[in-house]
Design an enzyme around this catalytic site. Structure first.
Site, PDB file in Angstrom:
ATOM      1  N   HIS A  87       0.823  -1.205   0.000  1.00  0.00           N
ATOM      2  CA  HIS A  87       0.000   0.000   0.000  1.00  0.00           C
ATOM      3  C   HIS A  87       0.862   1.262   0.000  1.00  0.00           C
ATOM      4  O   HIS A  87       0.351   2.346   0.000  1.00  0.00           O
ATOM      5  CB  HIS A  87      -0.841  -0.017   1.276  1.00  0.00           C
ATOM      6  N   CYS A  88       2.198   1.096   0.064  1.00  0.00           N
ATOM      7  CA  CYS A  88       3.066   2.287   0.185  1.00  0.00           C
ATOM      8  C   CYS A  88       3.959   2.472  -1.038  1.00  0.00           C
ATOM      9  O   CYS A  88       3.822   3.422  -1.788  1.00  0.00           O
ATOM     10  CB  CYS A  88       3.970   2.148   1.413  1.00  0.00           C
ATOM     11  N   ILE A  89       4.899   1.517  -1.206  1.00  0.00           N
ATOM     12  CA  ILE A  89       5.983   1.749  -2.157  1.00  0.00           C
ATOM     13  C   ILE A  89       5.515   1.922  -3.597  1.00  0.00           C
ATOM     14  O   ILE A  89       5.961   2.856  -4.273  1.00  0.00           O
ATOM     15  CB  ILE A  89       7.043   0.625  -2.035  1.00  0.00           C
ATOM     16  N   ASP A 108       2.997   5.567  -3.276  1.00  0.00           N
ATOM     17  CA  ASP A 108       3.398   6.915  -2.838  1.00  0.00           C
ATOM     18  C   ASP A 108       4.151   7.726  -3.903  1.00  0.00           C
ATOM     19  O   ASP A 108       3.906   8.935  -4.029  1.00  0.00           O
ATOM     20  CB  ASP A 108       4.217   6.818  -1.544  1.00  0.00           C
TER      21      ASP A 108
END
Ligand code: SAJ
Length: 429
Positions: free
Chosen positions: A264-266, A269
């Site tokens: 859900h981040c890398i 973002d």
């Protein structure tokens, strides 16, 4: 009571892998804490002290918490501190998707009491708090930010599955529009966290920190993924080369190639920064290329399998392929942006029949055990380096008559498999 003067009651919006630990930690530190989530099932589980996540700290903390979970946004009016911890994914076109953040602000806005501190923990690009969150909260509450209520940003830094770094010991950074909001937010986190809390020069700097730290990771992974594709043609083992480079005690930070970048981040973002900069006239070519390289890894992995099958006299169409791993990283049950999804889709488009197994995502697996998924499979693709898969041996592969192993996480002992006569294909090795 360890909490800060005048900030007694805390409300966490969003009881996911970010919000729930924060709520449990606030309760543990003497705050009257309640959490609001729109998912009634999750709220019920939490109130019954059952963890919605396979996280030991959460499981343990739930057993001795007085946290109350609810779906009722009217409760917000009791709060002295509100932390918004809802997901900020991207749309299919990679544009930021702020729907959940905006919805949370619309839900809490009418209930803000004078003097409340609102903290956004969700990852956003610079400018979102000022240009989107603030107007919604002022409009809904008829209060003035910086006078009647305060607004700060403290980007979440949860690392799911990490046994060492957790919400209590990970340093944080905080930004706000003005001194009071900043001081109160810093004091709030210092009352909870046993690590440095660094005040930033502005709220936009705080927003920028998170997208920068995760873009940094994405480009480093893209670097080794590109090397892996190159070295697979040069006959050089990229993992050995990275381990060799990592003997340099300074100025080298090892990352490792794989079948794709999930979570859900890398993979998300960097798009927040790319899109925001684009709106302001700058094109992040480097970040964009890194995203393209990482997004290409599932296809590269499937191509490695197709060539290995062809070299064994098999066409991929009609071959049964066992996919080991559905979640985006080891020992977690989260499948968001997992490369498994792209790999399965591409295999099926090529006519392969696919069977899947993930011990952490059993409900989505088509096979219910390792032996089950290997039975009848002619090829295996390891997508997630779960401990169970790292323990796979050549004899297990041979006894199930599997011909080819594509090690999408380079997590097996290549030489052991090769010397046992298994056709082993790594990513860049
Ligand atoms: N991955 C690689 N090669 C690497 C590292 C990761 O291919 O060298 C892949 C993983 O397999 C996974 C994806 O990238 O599919 C993301 O892996 P991750 O280890 O970065 O895990 P995340 O997404 O949980 O990232 C979190 C982030 N933490 C926060 O956003 C608060 C990230 O900033 C951390 O750097 C990361 O944990 C971490 O260091 O473990």
């Amino acid at each position: 009571m360890k909490n800060t003067v005048g900030q007694k009651t805390v409300c966490i919006i969003g009881l996911g892998y970010v919000g729930l630990p924060l709520a449990l930690l606030a309760d543990k530190n003497g705050y009257i804490t309640f959490g609001i989530d729109t998912d009634f099932t999750k709220v019920k589980m939490i109130n019954q002290r059952n963890t919605p996540f396979s996280d030991e700290w959460i499981k343990k903390s739930l057993r001795k918490t007085s946290l109350v979970a609810t779906t009722d946004f009217n409760q917000v009016k009791q709060a002295d501190v509100i932390a918004i911890c809802v997901p900020t994914p991207v749309h299919i076109n990679h544009k930021p998707n702020l729907d959940l953040v905006e919805s949370a602000c619309c839900s809490i806005g009418p209930h803000l009491k004078k003097g409340v501190l609102v903290i956004l923990e969700s990852t956003v690009n610079p400018g979102v708090t000022e240009n989107i969150i603030l107007p919604i909260l002022e409009g809904q509450s008829k209060l003035i930010c910086g006078e009647d209520f305060y607004l700060a940003h403290c980007p979440e830094r949860i690392n799911p599955g990490d046994k060492k770094w957790n919400i209590v010991n990970i340093p944080r950074i905080v930004g706000s529009f003005e001194k009071t909001g900043l001081a109160r937010a810093v004091a709030f986190y210092r009352s909870l966290i046993k690590a440095d809390i660094k005040p930033m020069g502005s709220l936009r700097e705080a927003e920028a920190v998170k997208v920068v730290e995760n873009s940094f990771r994405d480009i480093n992974i893209a670097f080794v993924n590109e090397l892996a594709m190159s070295f697979s043609l040069l006959g050089i083992d990229i993992v050995n080369v990275i381990d060799g480079a990592a003997t340099k005690p300074f100025a080298f930070l090892p990352h490792y190639p794989g079948c794709g970048v999930g979570g859900h981040c890398i993979p998300v973002d960097p798009y927040y920064l790319i899109e925001y900069a684009k709106e302001n006239g700058f094109h992040h070519k480097f970040l964009t290329v890194a995203r393209k390289i990482n997004n290409r890894m599932p296809k590269f992995t499937v191509e490695q399998l197709r060539v290995a099958l062809r070299d064994s006299g098999l066409e991929i169409s009609g071959v049964k392929v066992a996919i080991l791993g559905l979640s985006y990283k080891p020992e977690v049950d989260d499948c968001r942006e997992s490369p498994a999804l792209a790999i399965i889709r591409q295999l099926e488009e090529l006519g392969a029949s696919v069977i899947t197994y993930d011990p952490h995502v059993i409900e989505k697996s088509t096979a219910k055990s390792l032996s089950d998924v290997l039975t009848g499979a002619q090829a295996v693709v390891i997508v997630t380096a779960h401990a169970e898969f790292r323990a796979v041996t050549p004899s297990m592969i041979l006894q199930h008559k599997v011909k080819i192993v594509v090690d999408g996480r380079n997590c097996l002992d290549k030489d052991q498999f090769l010397s046992a006569g298994v056709t082993y294909v790594g990513i860049g090795r």
